[in-house]
Design a protein around this motif. Structure first.
Motif: not given
Length: 158
Positions: A76-86, A111-123
């Motif tokens: 979440i803190a990574s500008d590249y991971c969160y801002g570009i790749e995600m 859960k409040q992130t843009p991907f928070g609507k997706l079902k995660p893993l692990p279960t």
């Protein structure tokens, strides 16, 4: 090629370098899927000396059918991971060109992130490091990915 006579699905790992050890453990757990010819994997350590790194990341991010977001505070803190790749991964997911799967590695508000609507893993979204047996956590993730591959394979035949 697989018995279904198709190319393997490429899995792209989006993760913070601080989570390298956990990423390695996950890839080990995915070995059977690779041996069966169902997947190939790609992550930034496969970039060769002299390659233009951002271009290689974009190339694989844009062709992967499955994108794993390995979620931690460092991700979440990574500008590249969160801002570009995600962001690019979610664009491809919403366009139906890739399946994005959040993999919760360490405890974090996600859960409040843009991907928070997706079902995660692990279960259940239980962070990998909170499992008493991490092999069981990675096995659960591998089973979830296998189910996604089965669904994608079935849908590609229609």
């Amino acid at each position: 090629m697989t018995s279904a006579n198709r190319e393997p699905f490429e899995i792209f790992f989006s993760y913070s370098q601080r989570d390298q050890r956990l990423r390695n453990q996950l890839e080990t757990q995915l070995s059977l899927l690779r041996r069966e010819g169902l997947i190939t994997t790609w992550y930034n350590h496969k970039i060769m000396a002299g390659d233009e790194w951002a271009g290689k990341i974009d190339e694989h991010l844009n062709k992967a059918q499955i994108i794993l977001l390995l979620v931690s505070a460092d991700f979440i803190a990574s500008d590249y991971c969160y801002g570009i790749e995600m962001r690019r991964a979610l664009e491809r997911h919403e366009a139906g060109k890739a399946r994005v799967i959040p993999v919760i590695l360490r405890p974090i508000e996600w859960k409040q992130t843009p991907f928070g609507k997706l079902k995660p893993l692990p279960t259940g979204g239980k962070p990998v490091i909170k499992w008493t047996d991490r092999d069981s956590a990675f096995h659960d993730i591998a089973q979830g990915i296998r189910k996604v591959i089965e669904e994608l394979t079935k849908n590609s035949r229609k």
